[in-house]
Design a protein around this motif. Structure first.
Motif, mmCIF file in Angstrom:
data_model
loop_
_atom_site.group_PDB
_atom_site.id
_atom_site.type_symbol
_atom_site.label_atom_id
_atom_site.label_comp_id
_atom_site.label_asym_id
_atom_site.label_seq_id
_atom_site.Cartn_x
_atom_site.Cartn_y
_atom_site.Cartn_z
ATOM 1 N N TYR A 161 0.625 -1.320 0.198
ATOM 2 C CA TYR A 161 0.376 0.181 -0.226
ATOM 3 C C TYR A 161 0.605 0.855 -0.397
ATOM 4 O O TYR A 161 0.418 2.147 0.185
ATOM 5 C CB TYR A 161 -0.637 -0.262 0.700
ATOM 6 C CG TYR A 161 -2.234 -0.988 0.873
ATOM 7 C CD1 TYR A 161 -3.301 -0.361 0.476
ATOM 8 C CD2 TYR A 161 -1.958 -2.051 1.728
ATOM 9 C CE1 TYR A 161 -4.690 -1.488 0.188
ATOM 10 C CE2 TYR A 161 -2.972 -3.376 1.399
ATOM 11 C CZ TYR A 161 -4.429 -2.862 0.494
ATOM 12 O OH TYR A 161 -5.113 -3.704 0.742
ATOM 13 N N ALA A 162 2.014 1.488 0.264
ATOM 14 C CA ALA A 162 2.882 2.227 -0.138
ATOM 15 C C ALA A 162 2.922 3.480 -1.377
ATOM 16 O O ALA A 162 2.629 2.990 -2.805
ATOM 17 C CB ALA A 162 4.779 1.932 0.488
ATOM 18 N N PRO A 163 3.466 4.408 -1.438
ATOM 19 C CA PRO A 163 2.404 5.536 -2.437
ATOM 20 C C PRO A 163 3.960 4.981 -3.629
ATOM 21 O O PRO A 163 3.538 4.950 -4.714
ATOM 22 C CB PRO A 163 3.091 7.141 -1.736
ATOM 23 C CG PRO A 163 2.346 6.616 -0.696
ATOM 24 C CD PRO A 163 3.273 5.222 -0.342
ATOM 25 N N ALA A 164 4.996 4.490 -3.135
ATOM 26 C CA ALA A 164 6.481 4.268 -4.221
ATOM 27 C C ALA A 164 5.398 3.338 -4.602
ATOM 28 O O ALA A 164 5.937 3.078 -6.156
ATOM 29 C CB ALA A 164 7.985 4.461 -3.022
ATOM 30 N N THR A 165 5.303 2.039 -4.044
ATOM 31 C CA THR A 165 4.803 0.335 -4.303
ATOM 32 C C THR A 165 3.895 0.893 -5.864
ATOM 33 O O THR A 165 4.053 0.431 -6.377
ATOM 34 C CB THR A 165 4.614 -0.416 -3.782
ATOM 35 O OG1 THR A 165 5.726 -0.410 -3.036
ATOM 36 C CG2 THR A 165 4.546 -1.894 -3.838
ATOM 37 N N LEU A 166 2.533 2.036 -5.130
ATOM 38 C CA LEU A 166 1.768 1.642 -5.865
ATOM 39 C C LEU A 166 1.941 2.403 -7.424
ATOM 40 O O LEU A 166 1.485 1.980 -9.067
ATOM 41 C CB LEU A 166 0.971 3.111 -5.504
ATOM 42 C CG LEU A 166 -0.113 1.651 -4.253
ATOM 43 C CD1 LEU A 166 -1.163 2.360 -2.957
ATOM 44 C CD2 LEU A 166 -0.500 0.491 -4.524
ATOM 45 N N ILE A 167 2.907 3.210 -7.150
ATOM 46 C CA ILE A 167 2.933 4.459 -8.454
ATOM 47 C C ILE A 167 3.923 3.127 -9.321
ATOM 48 O O ILE A 167 4.235 3.717 -10.454
ATOM 49 C CB ILE A 167 4.685 5.317 -7.760
ATOM 50 C CG1 ILE A 167 3.119 6.743 -7.363
ATOM 51 C CG2 ILE A 167 5.049 6.227 -9.393
ATOM 52 C CD1 ILE A 167 4.055 7.309 -7.062
ATOM 53 N N ARG A 168 5.545 2.685 -8.739
ATOM 54 C CA ARG A 168 5.892 1.608 -9.735
ATOM 55 C C ARG A 168 4.853 0.644 -10.058
ATOM 56 O O ARG A 168 5.063 0.185 -11.419
ATOM 57 C CB ARG A 168 6.804 0.637 -8.555
ATOM 58 C CG ARG A 168 8.079 0.271 -8.993
ATOM 59 C CD ARG A 168 8.885 -0.643 -8.528
ATOM 60 N NE ARG A 168 8.277 -1.231 -7.741
ATOM 61 C CZ ARG A 168 8.903 -0.595 -6.015
ATOM 62 N NH1 ARG A 168 8.860 0.160 -5.933
ATOM 63 N NH2 ARG A 168 8.159 -1.753 -5.116
ATOM 64 N N GLY A 169 3.965 0.068 -9.464
ATOM 65 C CA GLY A 169 3.002 -0.835 -9.964
ATOM 66 C C GLY A 169 2.303 -0.331 -11.435
ATOM 67 O O GLY A 169 2.204 -0.923 -12.091
ATOM 68 N N ALA A 170 2.017 0.979 -10.892
ATOM 69 C CA ALA A 170 1.739 1.527 -12.015
ATOM 70 C C ALA A 170 2.277 2.281 -13.395
ATOM 71 O O ALA A 170 1.908 1.671 -14.672
ATOM 72 C CB ALA A 170 0.803 3.268 -12.145
#
Length: 574
Positions: A161-170
């Motif tokens: 749920y970390a923002p960096a993880t979500l951005i990388r996933g996007a």
């Protein structure tokens, strides 16, 4: 852009169904992790040690983000392993999303009867003696293992749920989408090229095999069917590519991980089922291979033996060479039928009620619809072994005159002298007389006969000689045995003469007849004999002879009427 959209038409259609199923991943996720209903009374876990129900063989997964992180093997009092696992999963979800808990370290508190796992004072799970007894380890050791597992799971879930993880996933999902579009475009181009080449090859192959006689419409339908196979492969490849992309893309985000797992399971379940079925079917498959090898060898041996008998290399008493091919077909059919019967128990699902029902249904249909076919088959056997005719014989059957071009167990095909191919069921052939013109033509010769009618004023010896000379001058008529003439009738106005001549070429009979008739006319005209057939009524005196002008003697002149003078009736009166 228009060409790109056209190339992606099939992928868009194939992906529509998957998109509809995956439009609500949160609902799927909620369904996957929703805990079962709890009992109305919820006693504290700290009292669990007083009454523990061990249920060996039952286990329930603790799900976090749709994935199992631990397994509960024992129940507590009225709480089954499933209920305990659902409550633990609910507490894990709460701790993951509680941002007030900065450090998700799991602590262990020993109460004497159980080991309580807590995160910042919030109860996560109570490990009882029943849990330790089922797993076969000590309670402190089991509690420590659960604590490490839950802590790692909480940290990993929070990291998702970390923002960096979500951005990388996007970014990864966007890159995967571009790769998917490029791959689908390349696949579309490649399969369209393959379809064009396949249709062109099929069209050339069909024309080379003589399929043009089926008509351009049917040839085009066959070619289009081959192209549709490539389209079906295209659809399958697109569906697989979309499933792989969605599985990967949904797995990048915590909210859609459940849907990703479902997609992977949808793809792997049929594959696992097919592989399991194939592995389980291997013994029966070996039996089928052995049965196939035995019967294939028997059929090959039958082909060799029948070929040797047909070619005259092997001579069997009371077994003509022309029986070799039909007997081979009959024995091959019996061998194939026996092979199917022997292999039937080893076929997939041969013992299932559906398979049995379909077999019975097909058997009833065949028995009801095969009465006429069976009669034709029996007639074909009778015709074969009575040697009524062979392929190539000139025959007359049921009013059809021509050459036998094919003879099977069901029908006989005859090509007439006008190149008309007529198919006659063997039942009709057996029910009618068969006139074979070729059977004795090579040894005794076929007698061709035709009749003329000549008036009584022509000497019969002259007529005999003219007919025999005309026959001997006809191509295709044998000089020996010598042609002969029969006087078949003495009619009121003429005599019927029948010329009989031998030929060894029954296939040329129509041409020989035509030539014979022409030569009979020429011979009679040259001899000045009139062919008075069938009747000739006229006043002869003063009439021209019934012979073509070119065949009349030089200076011929038709005679006038002859009137004989006589005495008057009244000459003697007076």
């Amino acid at each position: 852009m228009a060409r790109l959209l056209d190339s992606l038409r099939i992928p868009l259609i194939a992906g529509a169904a998957a998109a509809l199923l995956l439009c609500a991943p949160d609902a799927l996720r909620a369904q996957a992790v929703a805990p079962p209903a709890e009992p109305q009374a919820r006693p504290a876990d700290t009292t669990a040690g007083h009454s523990a129900d061990v249920e060996p063989g039952r286990s329930a997964p603790v799900l976090l983000g749709g994935e199992p992180v631990a397994w509960i093997l024992a129940g507590i009092a009225q709480f089954t392993p499933e209920v305990r696992a659902a409550r633990i999963a609910e507490r894990l979800e709460g701790i993951v999303h509680d941002r007030s808990i900065r450090d998700p370290s799991v602590t262990i508190t020993d109460t004497g009867l159980s080991s309580e796992l807590r995160v910042k004072g919030r109860l996560l799970m109570a490990v009882t003696e029943a849990d330790a007894r089922v797993t076969g380890v000590s309670r402190p050791f089991l509690a420590d293992e659960f604590a490490k597992t839950f802590e790692a799971a909480i940290r990993a879930e929070r990291h998702r749920y970390a923002p960096a993880t979500l951005i990388r996933g996007a970014w990864q999902a966007a890159l995967a989408l571009l790769v998917l579009i490029a791959a689908l475009w390349l696949i579309g181009r490649a399969l369209r090229w393959t379809r064009t080449r396949l249709e062109r090859w099929c069209e050339h192959w069909l024309h080379a095999k003589g399929a043009r006689r089926l008509g351009e419409h049917r040839v085009g339908a066959l070619v289009r069917s081959a192209g549709r196979l490539v389209t079906a492969v295209h659809v399958v490849v697109v569906v697989v590519a979309l499933d792989a992309f969605l599985t990967y893309a949904f797995g990048l985000f915590p909210w859609t991980r459940v849907a990703s797992n479902r997609l992977a399971e949808y793809a792997m379940t049929p594959v696992r089922a097919v592989v399991t079925a194939l592995v389980g079917y291997l013994p029966n498959l070996f039996f089928l291979l052995v049965i196939w090898a035995v019967f294939y060898g028997a059929i090959r041996l039958l082909d060799i033996l029948a070929g040797a008998v047909r070619d005259g290399h092997v001579v069997l008493a009371n077994f003509p060479a022309e029986w070799a091919d039909p007997t081979k077909k009959i024995v091959r059919f019996l061998l194939v039928a026996l092979g199917v019967v022997v292999a039937f128990p080893y076929l997939p699902a041969s013992n299932s009620p559906a398979f049995t029902g379909v077999s019975v249904f097909l058997g009833v249909l065949v028995s009801l619809a095969s009465s006429s076919a069976l009669s034709n088959i029996i007639a074909g056997l009778v015709l074969t072994y009575t040697r009524a005719y062979r392929v190539g014989d000139r025959v007359q059957v049921a009013g059809t005159y021509g050459d036998i071009v094919a003879s099977s167990l069901l029908v006989t095909r005859i090509r007439t002298i006008k190149n008309e191919e007529i198919t006659i069921p063997n039942g009709i052939v057996l029910g009618n007389s068969v006139t074979n013109y070729s059977r004795e033509a090579k040894t005794l010769g076929l007698i061709l006969h035709t009749s003329v009618t000549i008036g009584y004023d022509a000497p019969w010896r002259t007529v005999h000689g003219l007919l025999i000379d005309a026959a001997l001058s006809t191509p295709g008529i044998l000089p020996e045995p010598r042609p002969f003439v029969w006087q078949t009738a003495l009619n009121d106005f003429y005599v019927t003469y029948e010329i009989n001549a031998y030929t060894a070429s029954p296939q040329d009979a129509p041409a020989v007849y035509a030539d014979l008739h022409a030569r009979i006319q020429d011979a009679f005209y040259a001899a000045g004999v009139e062919i008075m057939s069938p009747h000739y009524a006229s006043l002869r005196d003063g009439n021209t002879v019934a012979i073509p002008e070119a065949s009349r003697p030089p200076g011929y002149r038709a005679p006038g009427f002859r009137v004989e003078p006589g005495e008057s009736r009244d000459a003697g009166r007076g």
